[in-house]
Enzyme design. Structure first.
Site, PDB file in Angstrom:
ATOM      1  N   SER A  52       0.813  -1.222   0.000  1.00  0.00           N
ATOM      2  CA  SER A  52       0.000   0.000   0.000  1.00  0.00           C
ATOM      3  C   SER A  52       0.847   1.272   0.000  1.00  0.00           C
ATOM      4  CB  SER A  52      -0.957  -0.056   1.192  1.00  0.00           C
ATOM      5  OG  SER A  52      -1.819   1.038   1.189  1.00  0.00           O
ATOM      6  N   ASP A 102      -2.482   6.408  -3.453  1.00  0.00           N
ATOM      7  CA  ASP A 102      -1.390   5.806  -2.684  1.00  0.00           C
ATOM      8  C   ASP A 102      -0.749   4.708  -3.554  1.00  0.00           C
ATOM      9  OD1 ASP A 102      -3.376   3.839  -2.483  1.00  0.00           O
ATOM     10  OD2 ASP A 102      -2.654   3.189  -0.520  1.00  0.00           O
ATOM     11  N   ASP A 131      -0.956   1.568  -3.976  1.00  0.00           N
ATOM     12  CA  ASP A 131      -1.749   0.541  -4.652  1.00  0.00           C
ATOM     13  C   ASP A 131      -3.125   1.062  -5.071  1.00  0.00           C
ATOM     14  OD1 ASP A 131      -2.585   0.684  -1.979  1.00  0.00           O
ATOM     15  OD2 ASP A 131      -3.371  -1.358  -2.027  1.00  0.00           O
ATOM     16  N   ASP A 144      -5.828   2.047  -3.665  1.00  0.00           N
ATOM     17  CA  ASP A 144      -7.133   1.837  -3.036  1.00  0.00           C
ATOM     18  C   ASP A 144      -7.543   3.111  -2.292  1.00  0.00           C
ATOM     19  OD1 ASP A 144      -5.284   1.549  -0.994  1.00  0.00           O
ATOM     20  OD2 ASP A 144      -6.260  -0.187  -0.076  1.00  0.00           O
TER      21      ASP A 144
HETATM   22 MG    MG Z   1      -3.430   1.320  -0.137  1.00  0.00          MG
END
Ligand code: MG
Length: 451
Positions: free
Chosen positions: A96, A234, A236, A238
Protein backbone atom coordinates in the site's frame (compact mmCIF):
# COMPACT_ATOMS: atom_id res chain seq x y z
CA UNK A 1 -5.16 -12.05 16.74
CA UNK A 2 -3.22 -13.62 13.88
CA UNK A 3 0.56 -13.16 14.01
CA UNK A 4 1.00 -13.36 10.25
CA UNK A 5 -1.90 -11.15 9.19
CA UNK A 6 -2.30 -7.51 10.22
CA UNK A 7 -5.23 -5.23 9.40
CA UNK A 8 -4.26 -5.27 5.70
CA UNK A 9 -3.04 -8.81 5.12
CA UNK A 10 0.51 -10.09 5.52
CA UNK A 11 2.98 -7.20 5.38
CA UNK A 12 6.60 -6.51 6.29
CA UNK A 13 10.08 -5.55 5.20
CA UNK A 14 11.26 -7.77 2.37
CA UNK A 15 13.96 -10.31 3.32
CA UNK A 16 13.42 -9.45 7.01
CA UNK A 17 9.75 -10.17 7.78
CA UNK A 18 8.46 -11.10 4.34
CA UNK A 19 10.58 -13.75 2.61
CA UNK A 20 9.90 -15.88 -0.48
CA UNK A 21 9.71 -18.95 1.79
CA UNK A 22 6.98 -17.38 3.94
CA UNK A 23 5.16 -16.14 0.83
CA UNK A 24 5.13 -19.63 -0.67
CA UNK A 25 3.79 -21.09 2.60
CA UNK A 26 1.02 -18.47 2.86
CA UNK A 27 -0.01 -19.17 -0.76
CA UNK A 28 -0.15 -22.94 -0.17
CA UNK A 29 -1.99 -22.42 3.13
CA UNK A 30 -4.65 -20.22 1.51
CA UNK A 31 -5.05 -22.78 -1.29
CA UNK A 32 -5.30 -25.61 1.25
CA UNK A 33 -7.82 -23.80 3.48
CA UNK A 34 -10.03 -22.43 0.68
CA UNK A 35 -9.71 -25.51 -1.59
CA UNK A 36 -9.30 -22.97 -4.41
CA UNK A 37 -8.97 -24.15 -8.01
CA UNK A 38 -8.56 -20.75 -9.67
CA UNK A 39 -6.72 -17.61 -8.45
CA UNK A 40 -6.03 -14.07 -9.67
CA UNK A 41 -2.65 -12.52 -8.78
CA UNK A 42 -1.79 -8.81 -9.15
CA UNK A 43 1.09 -6.67 -7.91
CA UNK A 44 2.10 -3.07 -7.39
CA UNK A 45 5.34 -1.59 -8.75
CA UNK A 46 7.66 -2.49 -5.85
CA UNK A 47 11.18 -3.71 -6.59
CA UNK A 48 10.42 -7.00 -4.80
CA UNK A 49 7.17 -7.55 -6.73
CA UNK A 50 8.43 -10.11 -9.25
CA UNK A 51 10.25 -12.18 -6.61
CA UNK A 52 7.29 -12.26 -4.25
CA UNK A 53 4.97 -13.07 -7.16
CA UNK A 54 7.15 -16.01 -8.23
CA UNK A 55 7.15 -17.41 -4.69
CA UNK A 56 3.39 -16.96 -4.35
CA UNK A 57 2.63 -18.58 -7.70
CA UNK A 58 4.92 -21.50 -6.80
CA UNK A 59 2.92 -22.11 -3.61
CA UNK A 60 -0.38 -21.94 -5.50
CA UNK A 61 0.67 -24.23 -8.36
CA UNK A 62 2.01 -26.79 -5.90
CA UNK A 63 -1.54 -27.07 -4.50
CA UNK A 64 -3.08 -27.45 -7.95
CA UNK A 65 -4.38 -23.88 -8.35
CA UNK A 66 -4.60 -22.37 -11.85
CA UNK A 67 -3.28 -18.80 -11.70
CA UNK A 68 -4.30 -15.77 -13.76
CA UNK A 69 -1.54 -13.15 -13.62
CA UNK A 70 -3.02 -9.68 -14.09
CA UNK A 71 0.35 -7.93 -13.63
CA UNK A 72 0.80 -4.36 -12.39
CA UNK A 73 -2.68 -3.25 -11.32
CA UNK A 74 -4.22 -1.25 -8.46
CA UNK A 75 -5.58 -3.32 -5.54
CA UNK A 76 -9.26 -2.61 -6.42
CA UNK A 77 -8.66 -3.81 -9.99
CA UNK A 78 -7.23 -7.08 -8.66
CA UNK A 79 -10.18 -7.48 -6.27
CA UNK A 80 -12.68 -6.70 -9.02
CA UNK A 81 -10.96 -9.12 -11.44
CA UNK A 82 -11.10 -11.90 -8.83
CA UNK A 83 -14.89 -11.61 -8.83
CA UNK A 84 -15.26 -10.91 -12.56
CA UNK A 85 -13.08 -13.91 -13.56
CA UNK A 86 -15.03 -16.23 -11.30
CA UNK A 87 -11.85 -17.06 -9.36
CA UNK A 88 -12.03 -18.67 -5.91
CA UNK A 89 -9.39 -16.42 -4.44
CA UNK A 90 -7.35 -13.30 -5.32
CA UNK A 91 -3.93 -12.12 -4.18
CA UNK A 92 -2.67 -8.54 -4.38
CA UNK A 93 1.05 -8.16 -3.73
CA UNK A 94 1.41 -4.71 -2.22
CA UNK A 95 2.42 -2.81 0.90
CA UNK A 96 0.00 0.00 0.00
CA UNK A 97 1.40 3.34 1.21
CA UNK A 98 4.40 1.86 3.11
CA UNK A 99 7.97 2.75 2.08
CA UNK A 100 9.71 0.95 -0.79
CA UNK A 101 11.41 -1.75 1.33
CA UNK A 102 8.05 -3.20 2.38
CA UNK A 103 5.81 -5.60 0.52
CA UNK A 104 2.73 -7.58 1.45
CA UNK A 105 0.06 -10.09 0.49
CA UNK A 106 -3.57 -9.08 0.53
CA UNK A 107 -5.99 -11.99 0.07
CA UNK A 108 -9.53 -11.74 -1.34
CA UNK A 109 -12.29 -14.34 -1.48
CA UNK A 110 -14.26 -15.02 -4.67
CA UNK A 111 -16.41 -11.94 -4.06
CA UNK A 112 -13.37 -9.67 -3.94
CA UNK A 113 -13.71 -9.29 -0.14
CA UNK A 114 -10.64 -9.46 2.11
CA UNK A 115 -10.41 -12.60 4.22
CA UNK A 116 -12.05 -12.14 7.63
CA UNK A 117 -10.12 -12.49 10.90
CA UNK A 118 -11.32 -16.08 11.53
CA UNK A 119 -10.37 -17.04 7.95
CA UNK A 120 -6.91 -15.50 8.38
CA UNK A 121 -6.44 -17.44 11.62
CA UNK A 122 -7.40 -20.65 9.84
CA UNK A 123 -4.80 -19.95 7.13
CA UNK A 124 -2.18 -19.25 9.77
CA UNK A 125 -3.02 -22.56 11.48
CA UNK A 126 -2.19 -24.42 8.24
CA UNK A 127 1.22 -22.68 8.14
CA UNK A 128 1.95 -23.41 11.81
CA UNK A 129 0.91 -27.06 11.50
CA UNK A 130 2.76 -27.41 8.20
CA UNK A 131 -0.04 -29.42 6.54
CA UNK A 132 -0.39 -28.32 2.96
CA UNK A 133 -2.69 -30.01 0.46
CA UNK A 134 -0.04 -30.57 -2.19
CA UNK A 135 -1.24 -31.76 -5.58
CA UNK A 136 -0.11 -34.85 -7.42
CA UNK A 137 2.64 -34.02 -9.95
CA UNK A 138 0.15 -34.54 -12.80
CA UNK A 139 -2.29 -32.02 -11.32
CA UNK A 140 -0.09 -29.00 -10.61
CA UNK A 141 -1.63 -25.60 -11.38
CA UNK A 142 -1.08 -23.61 -14.60
CA UNK A 143 -0.31 -19.91 -15.13
CA UNK A 144 -1.94 -17.59 -17.68
CA UNK A 145 -1.15 -13.89 -18.22
CA UNK A 146 -4.35 -11.85 -18.44
CA UNK A 147 -5.19 -8.16 -18.92
CA UNK A 148 -7.92 -7.05 -16.49
CA UNK A 149 -7.87 -3.42 -17.64
CA UNK A 150 -10.79 -3.46 -20.08
CA UNK A 151 -13.11 -5.33 -17.68
CA UNK A 152 -12.45 -2.82 -14.91
CA UNK A 153 -12.68 0.31 -17.09
CA UNK A 154 -16.02 -0.92 -18.43
CA UNK A 155 -17.35 -1.30 -14.86
CA UNK A 156 -16.42 2.30 -14.01
CA UNK A 157 -17.81 3.65 -17.28
CA UNK A 158 -21.07 1.77 -16.65
CA UNK A 159 -21.24 3.50 -13.23
CA UNK A 160 -20.15 7.05 -14.12
CA UNK A 161 -20.52 9.28 -17.15
CA UNK A 162 -19.26 12.86 -17.28
CA UNK A 163 -20.43 15.65 -19.56
CA UNK A 164 -17.72 18.18 -18.83
CA UNK A 165 -14.16 17.80 -20.12
CA UNK A 166 -12.48 18.14 -16.72
CA UNK A 167 -8.84 19.19 -16.72
CA UNK A 168 -7.20 16.89 -14.21
CA UNK A 169 -3.64 16.65 -12.99
CA UNK A 170 -3.19 13.04 -11.87
CA UNK A 171 -0.33 11.78 -9.69
CA UNK A 172 -0.02 7.99 -9.26
CA UNK A 173 3.30 8.47 -7.42
CA UNK A 174 5.03 5.82 -9.60
CA UNK A 175 2.76 3.20 -7.98
CA UNK A 176 0.19 0.68 -9.19
CA UNK A 177 -2.08 3.25 -10.88
CA UNK A 178 0.73 4.55 -13.11
CA UNK A 179 -1.05 3.35 -16.24
CA UNK A 180 -4.64 2.70 -15.15
CA UNK A 181 -5.11 6.08 -13.39
CA UNK A 182 -4.56 8.27 -16.47
CA UNK A 183 -6.21 5.68 -18.77
CA UNK A 184 -9.41 5.51 -16.72
CA UNK A 185 -9.81 9.29 -16.47
CA UNK A 186 -9.17 9.61 -20.22
CA UNK A 187 -11.86 6.99 -20.86
CA UNK A 188 -14.30 9.32 -19.04
CA UNK A 189 -13.46 12.13 -21.47
CA UNK A 190 -11.18 14.14 -19.15
CA UNK A 191 -8.15 16.15 -20.22
CA UNK A 192 -5.19 14.65 -18.38
CA UNK A 193 -1.84 15.99 -17.28
CA UNK A 194 0.09 13.21 -15.53
CA UNK A 195 2.86 13.51 -12.93
CA UNK A 196 4.96 10.58 -11.69
CA UNK A 197 3.20 8.21 -14.06
CA UNK A 198 6.19 5.96 -14.74
CA UNK A 199 6.39 2.71 -12.73
CA UNK A 200 9.26 2.84 -10.23
CA UNK A 201 9.42 0.66 -7.12
CA UNK A 202 11.86 3.00 -5.38
CA UNK A 203 9.14 5.70 -5.32
CA UNK A 204 11.69 8.41 -6.25
CA UNK A 205 9.20 11.23 -6.82
CA UNK A 206 7.26 11.24 -3.57
CA UNK A 207 6.28 9.07 -0.61
CA UNK A 208 3.56 6.62 -1.60
CA UNK A 209 1.35 7.86 1.26
CA UNK A 210 -0.58 10.91 0.00
CA UNK A 211 -0.21 13.94 2.30
CA UNK A 212 0.15 17.73 2.12
CA UNK A 213 3.93 17.28 1.94
CA UNK A 214 4.07 14.39 -0.54
CA UNK A 215 1.58 16.09 -2.88
CA UNK A 216 3.35 19.45 -2.93
CA UNK A 217 4.35 19.09 -6.61
CA UNK A 218 0.80 18.12 -7.56
CA UNK A 219 -0.58 21.20 -5.75
CA UNK A 220 1.85 23.44 -7.61
CA UNK A 221 1.00 21.85 -10.96
CA UNK A 222 -2.78 22.26 -10.46
CA UNK A 223 -2.38 25.94 -9.60
CA UNK A 224 0.15 26.65 -12.38
CA UNK A 225 -1.95 24.95 -15.07
CA UNK A 226 -5.27 26.34 -13.83
CA UNK A 227 -6.62 22.77 -13.75
CA UNK A 228 -9.99 21.87 -12.21
CA UNK A 229 -8.67 19.29 -9.75
CA UNK A 230 -5.62 17.28 -8.74
CA UNK A 231 -6.05 13.56 -8.06
CA UNK A 232 -3.45 11.39 -6.32
CA UNK A 233 -3.36 7.75 -5.26
CA UNK A 234 -1.39 5.81 -2.68
CA UNK A 235 1.00 3.02 -3.78
CA UNK A 236 -1.75 0.54 -4.65
CA UNK A 237 -4.52 3.06 -5.46
CA UNK A 238 -7.13 1.84 -3.04
CA UNK A 239 -6.94 5.37 -1.63
CA UNK A 240 -7.51 8.73 -3.27
CA UNK A 241 -6.53 12.29 -2.33
CA UNK A 242 -7.75 15.52 -3.92
CA UNK A 243 -6.22 18.93 -4.62
CA UNK A 244 -8.74 21.73 -5.14
CA UNK A 245 -8.81 24.14 -8.09
CA UNK A 246 -6.61 26.66 -6.24
CA UNK A 247 -3.90 24.06 -5.57
CA UNK A 248 -4.98 23.49 -1.96
CA UNK A 249 -4.75 20.01 -0.40
CA UNK A 250 -8.23 18.79 0.53
CA UNK A 251 -8.38 17.50 4.09
CA UNK A 252 -9.27 13.78 4.01
CA UNK A 253 -11.98 14.02 6.68
CA UNK A 254 -13.70 16.91 4.93
CA UNK A 255 -13.78 15.24 1.50
CA UNK A 256 -15.13 12.08 3.16
CA UNK A 257 -17.78 14.07 5.05
CA UNK A 258 -18.74 16.10 1.96
CA UNK A 259 -19.12 12.99 -0.19
CA UNK A 260 -21.03 11.17 2.58
CA UNK A 261 -23.44 14.11 2.77
CA UNK A 262 -23.86 14.07 -1.01
CA UNK A 263 -24.63 10.34 -1.14
CA UNK A 264 -27.11 10.59 1.75
CA UNK A 265 -28.85 13.54 0.10
CA UNK A 266 -29.11 11.63 -3.20
CA UNK A 267 -30.40 8.47 -1.55
CA UNK A 268 -32.78 10.28 0.81
CA UNK A 269 -30.99 9.18 3.97
CA UNK A 270 -29.47 5.86 4.97
CA UNK A 271 -26.31 4.72 6.68
CA UNK A 272 -22.68 5.59 5.99
CA UNK A 273 -19.88 3.65 7.62
CA UNK A 274 -16.57 5.06 8.81
CA UNK A 275 -13.95 4.10 11.38
CA UNK A 276 -13.15 5.34 14.89
CA UNK A 277 -10.47 7.70 13.53
CA UNK A 278 -12.74 9.83 11.35
CA UNK A 279 -13.70 13.40 12.23
CA UNK A 280 -17.01 14.19 13.90
CA UNK A 281 -17.75 16.32 10.81
CA UNK A 282 -18.95 13.07 9.16
CA UNK A 283 -21.77 12.95 11.75
CA UNK A 284 -22.45 16.66 11.20
CA UNK A 285 -22.97 16.10 7.46
CA UNK A 286 -24.88 12.83 7.91
CA UNK A 287 -27.31 14.45 10.36
CA UNK A 288 -27.80 17.38 7.99
CA UNK A 289 -29.05 15.02 5.25
CA UNK A 290 -31.06 12.65 7.42
CA UNK A 291 -28.50 9.87 7.60
CA UNK A 292 -26.73 7.92 10.31
CA UNK A 293 -23.07 7.03 10.88
CA UNK A 294 -21.87 3.59 11.97
CA UNK A 295 -18.28 3.47 13.27
CA UNK A 296 -16.01 0.44 13.06
CA UNK A 297 -12.47 -0.58 13.86
CA UNK A 298 -9.77 0.74 11.52
CA UNK A 299 -9.24 -1.49 8.48
CA UNK A 300 -11.21 -1.80 5.27
CA UNK A 301 -12.40 -5.35 5.99
CA UNK A 302 -14.30 -4.08 9.04
CA UNK A 303 -15.90 -1.36 6.94
CA UNK A 304 -16.89 -3.82 4.23
CA UNK A 305 -18.46 -6.13 6.82
CA UNK A 306 -20.35 -3.25 8.46
CA UNK A 307 -21.53 -1.96 5.06
CA UNK A 308 -23.02 -5.37 4.24
CA UNK A 309 -24.49 -5.91 7.73
CA UNK A 310 -26.08 -2.44 7.87
CA UNK A 311 -27.10 -2.14 4.22
CA UNK A 312 -25.05 1.09 4.07
CA UNK A 313 -25.07 3.33 0.99
CA UNK A 314 -21.41 4.28 1.27
CA UNK A 315 -18.38 3.83 3.50
CA UNK A 316 -14.94 5.34 3.81
CA UNK A 317 -11.91 5.74 6.03
CA UNK A 318 -10.23 9.12 6.54
CA UNK A 319 -7.06 7.83 4.84
CA UNK A 320 -8.92 8.18 1.52
CA UNK A 321 -10.09 4.53 1.23
CA UNK A 322 -13.72 4.79 0.07
CA UNK A 323 -16.10 1.90 -0.67
CA UNK A 324 -19.07 1.88 -3.09
CA UNK A 325 -21.17 -1.20 -2.26
CA UNK A 326 -23.18 -1.01 -5.49
CA UNK A 327 -19.97 -1.58 -7.50
CA UNK A 328 -17.86 -3.77 -5.22
CA UNK A 329 -16.65 -4.02 -1.63
CA UNK A 330 -12.95 -3.20 -2.01
CA UNK A 331 -11.85 0.39 -1.30
CA UNK A 332 -11.24 1.92 -4.70
CA UNK A 333 -9.23 5.10 -5.34
CA UNK A 334 -9.89 5.07 -9.08
CA UNK A 335 -13.65 4.63 -8.73
CA UNK A 336 -13.59 7.31 -6.01
CA UNK A 337 -11.97 9.76 -8.42
CA UNK A 338 -14.70 9.10 -11.00
CA UNK A 339 -17.52 9.26 -8.44
CA UNK A 340 -16.18 12.48 -6.91
CA UNK A 341 -16.06 14.16 -10.34
CA UNK A 342 -19.64 13.01 -11.01
CA UNK A 343 -20.72 14.53 -7.67
CA UNK A 344 -19.06 17.85 -8.55
CA UNK A 345 -20.76 17.82 -11.94
CA UNK A 346 -24.14 16.93 -10.42
CA UNK A 347 -23.98 19.75 -7.86
CA UNK A 348 -22.36 22.26 -10.23
CA UNK A 349 -19.71 23.01 -7.61
CA UNK A 350 -15.94 23.41 -7.68
CA UNK A 351 -13.89 21.20 -5.35
CA UNK A 352 -13.48 23.95 -2.77
CA UNK A 353 -17.20 24.79 -2.88
CA UNK A 354 -18.17 21.13 -2.52
CA UNK A 355 -15.93 20.58 0.50
CA UNK A 356 -16.63 24.09 1.86
CA UNK A 357 -20.00 22.94 3.14
CA UNK A 358 -18.29 20.82 5.81
CA UNK A 359 -17.48 22.48 9.17
CA UNK A 360 -13.77 22.72 9.89
CA UNK A 361 -12.82 21.05 13.15
CA UNK A 362 -9.20 20.61 14.06
CA UNK A 363 -7.68 17.13 13.79
CA UNK A 364 -4.16 16.46 15.00
CA UNK A 365 -2.38 13.15 14.47
CA UNK A 366 0.88 11.92 15.98
CA UNK A 367 2.77 8.63 15.71
CA UNK A 368 4.95 7.16 18.45
CA UNK A 369 7.53 4.44 17.77
CA UNK A 370 6.72 1.32 19.78
CA UNK A 371 7.83 -2.29 19.21
CA UNK A 372 5.29 -4.63 17.62
CA UNK A 373 5.29 -7.02 20.59
CA UNK A 374 4.70 -4.16 23.06
CA UNK A 375 2.28 -1.86 21.22
CA UNK A 376 -0.99 -3.64 22.07
CA UNK A 377 -0.07 -3.94 25.75
CA UNK A 378 0.77 -0.24 25.99
CA UNK A 379 -2.61 0.69 24.48
CA UNK A 380 -4.46 -1.73 26.81
CA UNK A 381 -2.83 -0.20 29.88
CA UNK A 382 -3.39 3.41 28.89
CA UNK A 383 -7.22 3.41 29.13
CA UNK A 384 -7.50 3.78 32.90
CA UNK A 385 -4.77 6.43 33.00
CA UNK A 386 -6.61 8.44 30.33
CA UNK A 387 -9.79 8.37 32.35
CA UNK A 388 -7.86 9.85 35.28
CA UNK A 389 -6.22 12.62 33.23
CA UNK A 390 -9.45 13.47 31.35
CA UNK A 391 -11.77 12.95 34.31
CA UNK A 392 -14.61 14.92 32.66
CA UNK A 393 -14.86 12.49 29.71
CA UNK A 394 -18.32 11.75 28.26
CA UNK A 395 -17.81 8.33 26.66
CA UNK A 396 -15.11 5.64 26.73
CA UNK A 397 -15.00 2.90 24.05
CA UNK A 398 -12.57 0.13 23.09
CA UNK A 399 -13.98 -0.90 19.69
CA UNK A 400 -10.44 -0.26 18.44
CA UNK A 401 -7.71 0.97 20.78
CA UNK A 402 -9.10 3.39 23.36
CA UNK A 403 -11.34 6.31 22.41
CA UNK A 404 -12.51 9.04 24.75
CA UNK A 405 -15.25 11.50 23.84
CA UNK A 406 -14.81 14.85 25.55
CA UNK A 407 -16.99 17.95 25.75
CA UNK A 408 -15.37 19.73 22.78
CA UNK A 409 -13.58 16.91 21.00
CA UNK A 410 -12.27 13.36 21.31
CA UNK A 411 -9.07 11.36 21.32
CA UNK A 412 -8.12 7.91 20.10
CA UNK A 413 -5.01 5.90 20.92
CA UNK A 414 -4.43 2.69 18.96
CA UNK A 415 -1.67 0.38 17.81
CA UNK A 416 -0.97 0.44 14.07
CA UNK A 417 -2.07 -2.77 12.34
CA UNK A 418 0.87 -2.69 9.93
CA UNK A 419 3.80 -0.82 11.53
CA UNK A 420 5.64 -0.68 14.92
CA UNK A 421 3.74 2.46 15.90
CA UNK A 422 1.16 3.77 18.32
CA UNK A 423 -1.11 6.33 16.72
CA UNK A 424 -2.74 9.24 18.52
CA UNK A 425 -5.67 11.02 16.87
CA UNK A 426 -7.19 14.10 18.48
CA UNK A 427 -10.02 16.34 17.38
CA UNK A 428 -11.19 19.61 18.86
CA UNK A 429 -13.74 22.22 17.93
CA UNK A 430 -10.85 24.72 18.08
CA UNK A 431 -7.07 24.47 17.69
CA UNK A 432 -6.54 25.38 21.36
CA UNK A 433 -8.73 22.47 22.50
CA UNK A 434 -7.02 20.02 20.12
CA UNK A 435 -3.55 21.12 21.25
CA UNK A 436 -4.46 20.84 24.91
CA UNK A 437 -5.76 17.27 24.47
CA UNK A 438 -2.69 16.34 22.39
CA UNK A 439 -0.22 17.67 24.97
CA UNK A 440 -1.80 15.71 27.82
CA UNK A 441 -2.14 12.50 25.79
CA UNK A 442 1.39 12.73 24.38
CA UNK A 443 2.90 12.96 27.86
CA UNK A 444 0.96 9.88 28.90
CA UNK A 445 1.97 7.83 25.83
CA UNK A 446 5.67 8.73 26.24
CA UNK A 447 5.54 7.65 29.87
CA UNK A 448 3.91 4.30 29.01
CA UNK A 449 6.18 3.51 26.02
CA UNK A 450 9.28 4.17 28.14
CA UNK A 451 7.95 2.26 31.16
MG1 MG B 1 -3.43 1.32 -0.14
Amino acid sequence: MSKLFGSSGVRGIVSVDLTPVLTCKVASAVATYTKAKKAVVGKDTRVSGNMIEDALVCGLQSCGVDVFLVGYVPTPVCAYATKAYGADVGFMLTASHNPAQYNGIKVFNGNGLSLTDPQQLAVEKVVVENRYGLADWRELGSTTASDATATYIKMVNDSVSLKKKWHIVVDPGCGAAFSMGPALLKSLGCKITALNAQPDGYFPARKSEPSVESLHDLSKAVAALGADIGIAFDGDADRVAFIDETGGFVNFDRSLAAYSGYVLKRSGGGIVVTNVEASMCVETMAEKYGGKVVRTRVGDIYLSEAIVNNGAVFGGEPCGAWIYPQQHLCPDGLLSAAMFLAALEDTGKTVSEFVGEVPEYITLRENFACKNDAKYGVVDQIGDLLKTVFSDYIEFTTVDGVRLSLKNGWLLIRASGTEPLIRLTVEGRTLAVAKDITTKATALIHKQVEA
